[in-house]
Write an enzyme that holds these catalytic residues in place. Structure first.
Site, short mmCIF file in Angstrom:
data_model
loop_
_atom_site.label_atom_id
_atom_site.label_comp_id
_atom_site.label_asym_id
_atom_site.label_seq_id
_atom_site.Cartn_x
_atom_site.Cartn_y
_atom_site.Cartn_z
N HIS A 67 0.81 -1.24 0.19
CA HIS A 67 0.08 0.16 0.18
C HIS A 67 0.93 1.15 0.14
O HIS A 67 1.80 1.25 0.77
CB HIS A 67 -1.19 -0.04 1.18
CG HIS A 67 -0.36 0.19 2.52
ND1 HIS A 67 -0.16 1.32 3.16
CD2 HIS A 67 0.07 -0.57 3.46
CE1 HIS A 67 0.41 1.13 4.30
NE2 HIS A 67 0.39 0.08 4.61
N ASP A 178 5.83 2.51 6.63
CA ASP A 178 4.66 1.85 6.48
C ASP A 178 4.10 2.78 5.25
O ASP A 178 3.24 3.63 5.67
CB ASP A 178 4.11 1.86 7.83
CG ASP A 178 2.61 1.22 7.70
OD1 ASP A 178 2.39 0.65 6.85
OD2 ASP A 178 2.03 1.41 9.01
N GLU A 211 -5.20 1.46 2.63
CA GLU A 211 -5.10 0.41 3.56
C GLU A 211 -5.15 0.71 4.86
O GLU A 211 -5.83 0.06 5.72
CB GLU A 211 -3.48 -0.34 3.10
CG GLU A 211 -3.24 -1.41 3.99
CD GLU A 211 -2.83 -1.31 5.53
OE1 GLU A 211 -2.74 -2.36 6.25
OE2 GLU A 211 -2.57 -0.15 5.67
N GLU A 212 -4.83 2.17 5.25
CA GLU A 212 -4.88 2.38 6.42
C GLU A 212 -6.40 2.83 7.06
O GLU A 212 -6.29 2.69 8.35
CB GLU A 212 -4.12 3.93 6.55
CG GLU A 212 -2.64 3.83 6.40
CD GLU A 212 -1.83 2.89 7.39
OE1 GLU A 212 -2.63 2.50 8.36
OE2 GLU A 212 -0.66 2.70 7.24
N ASP A 234 4.01 -5.81 3.84
CA ASP A 234 4.12 -4.86 4.95
C ASP A 234 5.25 -4.58 5.68
O ASP A 234 5.96 -5.21 5.40
CB ASP A 234 2.50 -4.57 5.43
CG ASP A 234 1.82 -3.31 5.58
OD1 ASP A 234 2.49 -2.49 6.39
OD2 ASP A 234 0.88 -3.38 5.62
N HIS A 321 3.89 4.10 12.80
CA HIS A 321 2.96 5.19 12.81
C HIS A 321 3.50 6.27 13.68
O HIS A 321 2.69 7.09 14.42
CB HIS A 321 1.49 4.79 13.59
CG HIS A 321 0.91 3.98 12.42
ND1 HIS A 321 -0.52 3.73 12.58
CD2 HIS A 321 1.32 3.22 11.24
CE1 HIS A 321 -1.13 3.24 11.52
NE2 HIS A 321 -0.11 2.86 10.80
#
Length: 372
Positions: A67, A178, A211-212, A234, A321
């Site tokens: 992603h 990410d 995706e998130e 990922d 994150h």
């Protein structure tokens, strides 16, 4: 990693693509893979799929999904004083935001903003112990309110105002590894396969969107591509720093090699083939237990159409994150080698039905018939 590859990785990381606003990175992917792919398509979700034709009739087609969206914020309100209130795009921890520099992406250009917070001198003792919720934070653009309201609109996306940097022993830090490191890997795998003359079956690299907020781009992409087998890539949580309970989260080490997931979301034959490919290439690898659906594109791909046999590969990442996500670049290179070998080993005899072995090669069947 060679300098020209680091340059491309840095470009991906520093090009904004908050969830739902992935167009700038999508353009980079189209430009890069347009030079090697036989076909490049972009769907109405914004996901980019690049396909390299296979060279062996009957060999299974493979999709590799990564992603390209990153977490961020969105403007929800502009005060009369010109300060911005925001909501999260994806899983943003409010605790990391105070004092951060951010970029507000408007139709008139990018504006630098600051996530403000009262100085400690002006915070009551009891208030110092708590995290200010996202609803209590504002972004200061340092501009007159009239100009802010002219330039900024409700719904404008916001990204962390930091970039890529190498440090330590082959380590790197950046926002949004990410999962833009996955987009980088997908591009490099396609390039490696093209250099090898192609994989046995068709190979499709997909840079997915959203995706998130629920693997949404993977749902539509997997349905459209409909591969015989798929890999999701990922990042996963490294547990090699203080404060992480390894008995709960497993032992995952930066620099220890790619992480191969195992569990209900993972087709067991795909898992076995990934391990075999790692051993054949002499690549160190790590295992990760995933006892339920994963928080990755794999969860959507596995149950698309009548079911797609799916595997999941990750690189260890510290501080997920946050604006300071950390990876080891050696893990990235090893993952490219692993996926490339997996793709090259997909012969027409491959079976992905759990509990069933690969079919015998046609040549062996003919030889047995002659012997009888």
């Amino acid at each position: 990693m060679k300098k020209k590859q680091v340059k491309f990785l840095k470009e991906l990381l520093e090009t904004p693509s908050p969830t739902g606003f992935e167009e700038p990175v999508a353009e980079l992917v189209r430009e890069r893979l347009g030079e090697v792919a036989d076909e490049v398509a972009t769907d109405t979700m914004g996901s980019v799929a690049a396909t390299l034709a296979g060279r062996v009739e009957g060999a299974p087609s493979l999709m590799l999904a990564a992603h390209m969206d990153e977490i961020g914020l969105m403007v929800t309100y502009i005060s009369d004083d010109g300060f911005l209130s925001v909501a999260s795009l994806g899983g943003v921890d409010a605790a990391i935001l105070p004092g951060m520099r951010v970029d507000v992406h408007t139709a008139r250009g990018v504006l630098r903003g600051i996530v403000g917070r009262k100085p400690i001198h002006l915070i009551e003792p009891d208030e110092r112990k708590s995290v200010t919720p996202l609803s209590g934070l504002v972004i200061d653009l340092g501009l007159p309110a009239k100009r802010v309201k002219k330039m900024v609109s409700v719904g404008d996306p916001i990204t962390f105002g930091v970039g890529f940097e190498r440090f330590g022993a082959d380590m790197a830090v950046s926002k949004c590894f990410d999962d833009k490191v996955g987009v980088f890997i997908a591009c490099r795998v396609m390039e490696k396969l093209a250099e090898a003359g192609g994989a046995p079956g068709a190979f499709t690299a997909v840079a997915t969107t959203q995706e998130e907020i629920g693997t949404r781009g993977a749902m539509t992409s997997a349905h459209a591509v409909n591969p015989d087998v798929a890999l999701a890539f990922d990042v996963t949580h490294a547990t090699d720093y203080p404060g992480i309970d390894k008995s709960k989260y497993g032992k995952i080490v930066c620099g220890g090699g790619p992480v191969i997931a195992r569990g209900p979301n993972i087709n067991p034959r795909v898992f076995e083939r990934l391990v075999a490919a790692a051993k054949a290439e002499g690549i160190p690898y790590q295992l990760e237990a995933e006892p339920s659906v994963t928080g990755t594109d794999a969860r959507a791909i596995q149950v698309t159409r009548s079911g797609i046999p799916t595997g999941l590969i990750s690189v260890p990442l510290r501080y997920m994150h946050t604006p300071t996500e950390v990876i080891c670049l050696a893990d990235v290179e090893a993952t490219i080698r692993l996926i490339t070998r997996f793709a090259l080993d997909l012969t027409p005899e491959a079976s992905f039905v759990p509990g069933m072995p690969d079919a015998e090669p046609a040549e062996a069947d003919a030889a047995d018939a002659e012997a009888n």
